[in-house]
Design an enzyme around this catalytic site. Sequence first.
Site, PDB file in Angstrom:
ATOM      1  N   PRO A  17       0.967  -1.248   0.432  1.00 54.97           N
ATOM      2  CA  PRO A  17       0.124  -0.117   0.342  1.00 54.97           C
ATOM      3  C   PRO A  17       0.576   1.176  -0.194  1.00 54.97           C
ATOM      4  CG  PRO A  17       0.061  -1.157   2.073  1.00 54.97           C
ATOM      5  CD  PRO A  17       0.555  -2.177   1.065  1.00 54.97           C
ATOM      6  N   ASN A  18      -0.004   2.318  -0.701  1.00 45.74           N
ATOM      7  CA  ASN A  18       0.619   3.770  -0.707  1.00 45.74           C
ATOM      8  C   ASN A  18       1.903   3.693  -1.119  1.00 45.74           C
ATOM      9  OD1 ASN A  18      -0.919   4.996   0.832  1.00 45.74           O
ATOM     10  ND2 ASN A  18       0.200   3.663   2.202  1.00 45.74           N
ATOM     11  N   ARG A  25       5.230  10.524  -1.829  1.00 41.12           N
ATOM     12  CA  ARG A  25       4.794  10.219  -1.338  1.00 41.12           C
ATOM     13  C   ARG A  25       6.009  10.812  -0.745  1.00 41.12           C
ATOM     14  NH1 ARG A  25       4.497   4.445   0.767  1.00 41.12           N
ATOM     15  NH2 ARG A  25       4.015   4.909   3.685  1.00 41.12           N
ATOM     16  N   TYR A  30      11.004   8.502   1.050  1.00 40.88           N
ATOM     17  CA  TYR A  30      11.201   6.977   0.126  1.00 40.88           C
ATOM     18  C   TYR A  30      11.872   7.768  -0.897  1.00 40.88           C
ATOM     19  CZ  TYR A  30       8.149   5.636   3.441  1.00 40.88           C
ATOM     20  OH  TYR A  30       7.965   5.076   5.265  1.00 40.88           O
ATOM     21  N   ASN A  81       8.134  -5.920  -1.241  1.00 36.26           N
ATOM     22  CA  ASN A  81       7.939  -5.275   0.026  1.00 36.26           C
ATOM     23  C   ASN A  81       6.641  -4.657   0.409  1.00 36.26           C
ATOM     24  OD1 ASN A  81       7.585  -3.100   1.165  1.00 36.26           O
ATOM     25  ND2 ASN A  81       8.896  -0.984   0.169  1.00 36.26           N
ATOM     26  N   ALA A  84       2.934  -0.499   4.773  1.00 31.30           N
ATOM     27  CA  ALA A  84       2.727  -0.735   5.973  1.00 31.30           C
ATOM     28  C   ALA A  84       2.446  -2.433   6.714  1.00 31.30           C
ATOM     29  CB  ALA A  84       1.395   0.024   6.163  1.00 31.30           C
ATOM     30  N   HIS A  87       3.975  -4.270   8.974  1.00 32.10           N
ATOM     31  CA  HIS A  87       4.571  -4.432  10.522  1.00 32.10           C
ATOM     32  C   HIS A  87       3.141  -5.276  11.130  1.00 32.10           C
ATOM     33  CE1 HIS A  87       7.370  -2.201   9.311  1.00 32.10           C
ATOM     34  NE2 HIS A  87       6.426  -1.075   8.641  1.00 32.10           N
ATOM     35  N   ASP A  94       1.544 -15.683   6.864  1.00 33.73           N
ATOM     36  CA  ASP A  94       0.904 -17.015   6.619  1.00 33.73           C
ATOM     37  C   ASP A  94       1.587 -17.771   5.256  1.00 33.73           C
ATOM     38  OD1 ASP A  94       0.582 -17.632   9.305  1.00 33.73           O
ATOM     39  OD2 ASP A  94      -1.443 -16.975   8.460  1.00 33.73           O
ATOM     40  N   GLU A 105      12.580  -9.935   1.834  1.00 38.17           N
ATOM     41  CA  GLU A 105      12.157  -8.951   1.799  1.00 38.17           C
ATOM     42  C   GLU A 105      12.529  -7.499   1.700  1.00 38.17           C
ATOM     43  OE1 GLU A 105      11.584  -8.908   6.026  1.00 38.17           O
ATOM     44  OE2 GLU A 105      10.511  -6.900   6.195  1.00 38.17           O
ATOM     45  N   HIS A 107      12.655  -3.159   1.631  1.00 40.00           N
ATOM     46  CA  HIS A 107      12.203  -1.993   2.029  1.00 40.00           C
ATOM     47  C   HIS A 107      12.607  -0.790   1.985  1.00 40.00           C
ATOM     48  CE1 HIS A 107       9.120  -3.822   4.448  1.00 40.00           C
ATOM     49  NE2 HIS A 107      10.249  -4.310   4.837  1.00 40.00           N
ATOM     50  N   LEU A 108      12.541   0.578   1.312  1.00 41.22           N
ATOM     51  CA  LEU A 108      13.617   1.843   1.194  1.00 41.22           C
ATOM     52  C   LEU A 108      13.928   2.457   1.575  1.00 41.22           C
ATOM     53  CD1 LEU A 108      10.394   2.571  -1.312  1.00 41.22           C
ATOM     54  CD2 LEU A 108      12.341   3.044  -2.620  1.00 41.22           C
ATOM     55  N   SER A 109      13.166   2.572   3.054  1.00 40.53           N
ATOM     56  CA  SER A 109      14.095   3.022   3.949  1.00 40.53           C
ATOM     57  C   SER A 109      14.920   2.505   4.952  1.00 40.53           C
ATOM     58  CB  SER A 109      12.529   3.975   5.431  1.00 40.53           C
ATOM     59  OG  SER A 109      11.757   3.607   5.079  1.00 40.53           O
ATOM     60  N   ARG A 114      13.308   4.160  12.253  1.00 38.24           N
ATOM     61  CA  ARG A 114      12.444   5.083  12.241  1.00 38.24           C
ATOM     62  C   ARG A 114      11.796   4.984  13.747  1.00 38.24           C
ATOM     63  NH1 ARG A 114       9.322   3.989   6.859  1.00 38.24           N
ATOM     64  NH2 ARG A 114       8.667   6.380   7.608  1.00 38.24           N
ATOM     65  N   ARG A 118       7.930   0.602  13.733  1.00 39.88           N
ATOM     66  CA  ARG A 118       8.270   0.129  12.354  1.00 39.88           C
ATOM     67  C   ARG A 118       9.776  -0.930  12.400  1.00 39.88           C
ATOM     68  NH1 ARG A 118       5.796   3.206   8.217  1.00 39.88           N
ATOM     69  NH2 ARG A 118       5.301   5.548   9.092  1.00 39.88           N
TER      70      ARG A 118
HETATM   71  C1  DQA Z   1       8.765   0.620   3.563  1.00 43.23           C
HETATM   72  C2  DQA Z   1       8.379   1.274   5.304  1.00 43.23           C
HETATM   73  C3  DQA Z   1       6.565   0.874   6.033  1.00 43.23           C
HETATM   74  O1  DQA Z   1       7.587   0.714   7.316  1.00 43.23           O
HETATM   75  C4  DQA Z   1       5.929   1.799   5.318  1.00 43.23           C
HETATM   76  O2  DQA Z   1       4.996   1.536   6.074  1.00 43.23           O
HETATM   77  C5  DQA Z   1       5.809   1.962   4.066  1.00 43.23           C
HETATM   78  C6  DQA Z   1       7.778   1.360   3.415  1.00 43.23           C
HETATM   79  C7  DQA Z   1       9.509   0.780   3.009  1.00 43.23           C
HETATM   80  O3  DQA Z   1       9.489   0.264   1.595  1.00 43.23           O
HETATM   81  O4  DQA Z   1      10.764   1.500   3.513  1.00 43.23           O
HETATM   82  O5  DQA Z   1       4.976   1.789   3.100  1.00 43.23           O
HETATM   83  O6  DQA Z   1       8.173  -0.601   3.380  1.00 43.23           O
END
Ligand code: DQA
Length: 152
Positions: A17-18, A25, A30, A81, A84, A87, A94, A105, A107-109, A114, A118
Amino acid sequence: MKKNGKELNKILVIHGPNLNLLGKREPDIYGETTLDEINNRLKTVGEQKGIFIETFQSNYEGAIVEKIQETIGRYSGLIINPAAYTHTSIAIRDALALLDIPVIEIHLSNIYQREPFRHKSMITEVVTAQIAGFGAYGYTLALEGIVMLIQK
Ligand code: DQA
């Protein structure tokens, strides 16, 4: 590329999501690279390696679960990725636990630098490896890494 007689030439990349709003964003966290730019880069690098890259983005947990289930017997690796849902989602964890292919897995950040909520990933225990904190470049690293794992 072949392993156990199976073609190992398809990798699925799932964005949660997002992430469709990357570029606009919170660019200070990001980055300014858009999701299309990330996907195009992955497809270009994949082509150079003779690997077909399919990408999928959804803001819905159930849609992500269904897409993970679709990888069974059809893909040789998965890069995800969950954003959100990383978490919160036992359902995504599952579904990932069902798979017997390498799963990265990403994550950009750097989620560990953080907010405390997270720091916990529901999926880390069931994936093969994790990449965090490299921004958009992390996807290229994930692709390099997963190809190495598949060829092993
Ligand atoms: C994220 C980190 C998550 O905590 C956050 O909710 C995201 C992006 C990242 O790519 O850094 O939407 O997965």
